[in-house]
Write a protein that holds these residues in place. Structure first.
Motif, PDB file in Angstrom:
ATOM      1  N   ASN A  73       0.816  -1.214   0.000  1.00  0.00           N
ATOM      2  CA  ASN A  73       0.000   0.000   0.000  1.00  0.00           C
ATOM      3  C   ASN A  73       0.849   1.263   0.000  1.00  0.00           C
ATOM      4  O   ASN A  73       0.454   2.278  -0.574  1.00  0.00           O
ATOM      5  CB  ASN A  73      -0.968   0.008   1.185  1.00  0.00           C
ATOM      6  CG  ASN A  73      -2.097  -0.975   0.988  1.00  0.00           C
ATOM      7  OD1 ASN A  73      -2.409  -1.361  -0.131  1.00  0.00           O
ATOM      8  ND2 ASN A  73      -2.706  -1.392   2.079  1.00  0.00           N
ATOM      9  N   LYS A  74       2.014   1.204   0.634  1.00  0.00           N
ATOM     10  CA  LYS A  74       2.939   2.340   0.579  1.00  0.00           C
ATOM     11  C   LYS A  74       3.356   2.629  -0.858  1.00  0.00           C
ATOM     12  O   LYS A  74       3.612   3.772  -1.216  1.00  0.00           O
ATOM     13  CB  LYS A  74       4.215   2.030   1.379  1.00  0.00           C
ATOM     14  CG  LYS A  74       4.266   2.551   2.752  1.00  0.00           C
ATOM     15  CD  LYS A  74       5.661   2.226   3.291  1.00  0.00           C
ATOM     16  CE  LYS A  74       6.007   3.039   4.481  1.00  0.00           C
ATOM     17  NZ  LYS A  74       7.322   2.694   5.023  1.00  0.00           N
ATOM     18  N   CYS A  75       3.420   1.598  -1.656  1.00  0.00           N
ATOM     19  CA  CYS A  75       3.847   1.738  -3.047  1.00  0.00           C
ATOM     20  C   CYS A  75       2.717   2.228  -3.944  1.00  0.00           C
ATOM     21  O   CYS A  75       2.949   2.988  -4.879  1.00  0.00           O
ATOM     22  CB  CYS A  75       4.350   0.401  -3.582  1.00  0.00           C
ATOM     23  SG  CYS A  75       5.778  -0.217  -2.682  1.00  0.00           S
ATOM     24  N   ASP A  76       1.510   1.786  -3.664  1.00  0.00           N
ATOM     25  CA  ASP A  76       0.378   2.059  -4.548  1.00  0.00           C
ATOM     26  C   ASP A  76      -0.355   3.352  -4.231  1.00  0.00           C
ATOM     27  O   ASP A  76      -1.150   3.819  -5.041  1.00  0.00           O
ATOM     28  CB  ASP A  76      -0.620   0.906  -4.491  1.00  0.00           C
ATOM     29  CG  ASP A  76      -0.101  -0.338  -5.178  1.00  0.00           C
ATOM     30  OD1 ASP A  76       0.970  -0.276  -5.795  1.00  0.00           O
ATOM     31  OD2 ASP A  76      -0.761  -1.383  -5.093  1.00  0.00           O
ATOM     32  N   HIS A  77      -0.143   3.904  -3.058  1.00  0.00           N
ATOM     33  CA  HIS A  77      -0.868   5.103  -2.641  1.00  0.00           C
ATOM     34  C   HIS A  77       0.123   6.158  -2.180  1.00  0.00           C
ATOM     35  O   HIS A  77       1.163   5.835  -1.620  1.00  0.00           O
ATOM     36  CB  HIS A  77      -1.832   4.777  -1.497  1.00  0.00           C
ATOM     37  CG  HIS A  77      -2.774   3.672  -1.830  1.00  0.00           C
ATOM     38  ND1 HIS A  77      -3.819   3.810  -2.711  1.00  0.00           N
ATOM     39  CD2 HIS A  77      -2.816   2.382  -1.419  1.00  0.00           C
ATOM     40  CE1 HIS A  77      -4.466   2.659  -2.813  1.00  0.00           C
ATOM     41  NE2 HIS A  77      -3.868   1.767  -2.045  1.00  0.00           N
ATOM     42  N   LYS A  78      -0.231   7.394  -2.400  1.00  0.00           N
ATOM     43  CA  LYS A  78       0.636   8.492  -1.966  1.00  0.00           C
ATOM     44  C   LYS A  78       0.619   8.543  -0.445  1.00  0.00           C
ATOM     45  O   LYS A  78      -0.405   8.759   0.171  1.00  0.00           O
ATOM     46  CB  LYS A  78       0.142   9.817  -2.555  1.00  0.00           C
ATOM     47  CG  LYS A  78       1.010  10.995  -2.199  1.00  0.00           C
ATOM     48  CD  LYS A  78       2.369  10.890  -2.841  1.00  0.00           C
ATOM     49  CE  LYS A  78       3.184  12.126  -2.509  1.00  0.00           C
ATOM     50  NZ  LYS A  78       4.595  11.878  -2.532  1.00  0.00           N
ATOM     51  N   LYS A  79       1.756   8.278   0.142  1.00  0.00           N
ATOM     52  CA  LYS A  79       1.921   8.286   1.598  1.00  0.00           C
ATOM     53  C   LYS A  79       3.003   9.298   1.941  1.00  0.00           C
ATOM     54  O   LYS A  79       3.865   9.604   1.113  1.00  0.00           O
ATOM     55  CB  LYS A  79       2.341   6.905   2.112  1.00  0.00           C
ATOM     56  CG  LYS A  79       1.380   5.781   1.785  1.00  0.00           C
ATOM     57  CD  LYS A  79       0.191   5.820   2.684  1.00  0.00           C
ATOM     58  CE  LYS A  79      -0.725   4.647   2.369  1.00  0.00           C
ATOM     59  NZ  LYS A  79      -1.890   4.623   3.186  1.00  0.00           N
ATOM     60  N   PRO A  80       2.990   9.806   3.180  1.00  0.00           N
ATOM     61  CA  PRO A  80       4.023  10.775   3.556  1.00  0.00           C
ATOM     62  C   PRO A  80       5.432  10.178   3.593  1.00  0.00           C
ATOM     63  O   PRO A  80       6.422  10.893   3.489  1.00  0.00           O
ATOM     64  CB  PRO A  80       3.603  11.263   4.944  1.00  0.00           C
ATOM     65  CG  PRO A  80       2.522  10.362   5.407  1.00  0.00           C
ATOM     66  CD  PRO A  80       2.009   9.611   4.228  1.00  0.00           C
ATOM     67  N   VAL A  81       5.521   8.856   3.723  1.00  0.00           N
ATOM     68  CA  VAL A  81       6.817   8.178   3.784  1.00  0.00           C
ATOM     69  C   VAL A  81       6.955   7.279   2.558  1.00  0.00           C
ATOM     70  O   VAL A  81       6.074   6.494   2.249  1.00  0.00           O
ATOM     71  CB  VAL A  81       6.927   7.332   5.080  1.00  0.00           C
ATOM     72  CG1 VAL A  81       8.236   6.587   5.128  1.00  0.00           C
ATOM     73  CG2 VAL A  81       6.740   8.198   6.306  1.00  0.00           C
ATOM     74  N   GLU A  82       8.071   7.422   1.871  1.00  0.00           N
ATOM     75  CA  GLU A  82       8.351   6.602   0.693  1.00  0.00           C
ATOM     76  C   GLU A  82       8.771   5.197   1.118  1.00  0.00           C
ATOM     77  O   GLU A  82       9.450   5.030   2.136  1.00  0.00           O
ATOM     78  CB  GLU A  82       9.478   7.225  -0.132  1.00  0.00           C
ATOM     79  CG  GLU A  82       9.122   8.531  -0.793  1.00  0.00           C
ATOM     80  CD  GLU A  82       8.144   8.342  -1.939  1.00  0.00           C
ATOM     81  OE1 GLU A  82       8.325   7.416  -2.743  1.00  0.00           O
ATOM     82  OE2 GLU A  82       7.203   9.144  -2.022  1.00  0.00           O
ATOM     83  N   PRO A  83       8.404   4.172   0.342  1.00  0.00           N
ATOM     84  CA  PRO A  83       8.899   2.831   0.645  1.00  0.00           C
ATOM     85  C   PRO A  83      10.404   2.761   0.405  1.00  0.00           C
ATOM     86  O   PRO A  83      10.917   3.391  -0.519  1.00  0.00           O
ATOM     87  CB  PRO A  83       8.142   1.937  -0.342  1.00  0.00           C
ATOM     88  CG  PRO A  83       7.735   2.838  -1.457  1.00  0.00           C
ATOM     89  CD  PRO A  83       7.566   4.207  -0.858  1.00  0.00           C
ATOM     90  N   THR A  84      11.083   2.005   1.243  1.00  0.00           N
ATOM     91  CA  THR A  84      12.528   1.855   1.067  1.00  0.00           C
ATOM     92  C   THR A  84      12.830   0.608   0.239  1.00  0.00           C
ATOM     93  O   THR A  84      12.005  -0.303   0.141  1.00  0.00           O
ATOM     94  CB  THR A  84      13.240   1.727   2.423  1.00  0.00           C
ATOM     95  OG1 THR A  84      12.830   0.495   3.042  1.00  0.00           O
ATOM     96  CG2 THR A  84      12.944   2.900   3.333  1.00  0.00           C
ATOM     97  N   SER A  85      14.017   0.585  -0.300  1.00  0.00           N
ATOM     98  CA  SER A  85      14.466  -0.581  -1.058  1.00  0.00           C
ATOM     99  C   SER A  85      14.475  -1.825  -0.173  1.00  0.00           C
ATOM    100  O   SER A  85      14.129  -2.922  -0.625  1.00  0.00           O
ATOM    101  CB  SER A  85      15.854  -0.311  -1.629  1.00  0.00           C
ATOM    102  OG  SER A  85      16.308  -1.410  -2.366  1.00  0.00           O
ATOM    103  N   GLU A  86      14.833  -1.653   1.091  1.00  0.00           N
ATOM    104  CA  GLU A  86      14.866  -2.781   2.026  1.00  0.00           C
ATOM    105  C   GLU A  86      13.456  -3.322   2.275  1.00  0.00           C
ATOM    106  O   GLU A  86      13.257  -4.539   2.370  1.00  0.00           O
ATOM    107  CB  GLU A  86      15.509  -2.369   3.351  1.00  0.00           C
ATOM    108  CG  GLU A  86      16.992  -2.062   3.249  1.00  0.00           C
ATOM    109  CD  GLU A  86      17.298  -0.687   2.630  1.00  0.00           C
ATOM    110  OE1 GLU A  86      16.403   0.210   2.618  1.00  0.00           O
ATOM    111  OE2 GLU A  86      18.430  -0.503   2.151  1.00  0.00           O
ATOM    112  N   GLU A  87      12.472  -2.428   2.383  1.00  0.00           N
ATOM    113  CA  GLU A  87      11.083  -2.884   2.559  1.00  0.00           C
ATOM    114  C   GLU A  87      10.623  -3.666   1.337  1.00  0.00           C
ATOM    115  O   GLU A  87       9.944  -4.693   1.468  1.00  0.00           O
ATOM    116  CB  GLU A  87      10.148  -1.692   2.780  1.00  0.00           C
ATOM    117  CG  GLU A  87      10.260  -1.059   4.139  1.00  0.00           C
ATOM    118  CD  GLU A  87       9.405   0.179   4.272  1.00  0.00           C
ATOM    119  OE1 GLU A  87       8.735   0.300   5.310  1.00  0.00           O
ATOM    120  OE2 GLU A  87       9.415   1.034   3.350  1.00  0.00           O
TER     121      GLU A  87
END
Length: 103
Positions: A73-87
């Protein structure tokens, strides 16, 4: 595909691809177990909840899949925190695990 996208810095795209694979796999598992999900457009969470309620998943697997869905969901929706490569690496590994172990 998700792994290559993540390696090349496309974390959101990688997470979206991995999330679609997980969602499709959970839908297939629900079908195999004759579990009907009544929502018109079910999500990872909907499939996950249905599998847990029918005791196909235990609590720890349910929690892990919820977590993987949160990363997606972090990837598909605009969130205040970007997904990390590790996630995204964790999402991809989690998807690999459940594709191999959840039938």
């Amino acid at each position: 595909s998700a792994n290559e996208l993540n390696k090349n810095g496309f974390t959101r795209a990688a997470g979206a691809v991995a999330g679609v694979v997980l969602e499709n796999h959970l839908a297939t598992v629900c079908d195999r177990h004759k579990i009907q999900v009544t929502k018109k457009h079910p999500t990872i969470s909907d499939f996950n909840d249905s599998l847990k309620s029918k005791e196909v998943l235990d609590m720890s697997a349910w929690r892990k899949i919820q977590y993987l869905g949160d990363i997606r969901n972090k990837c598909d929706h605009k969130k205040p925190v970007e997904p990390t490569s590790e996630e995204i690496d964790e999402l991809i590994e989690g998807v690999r695990k459940y594709i191999k172990t959840l039938f």
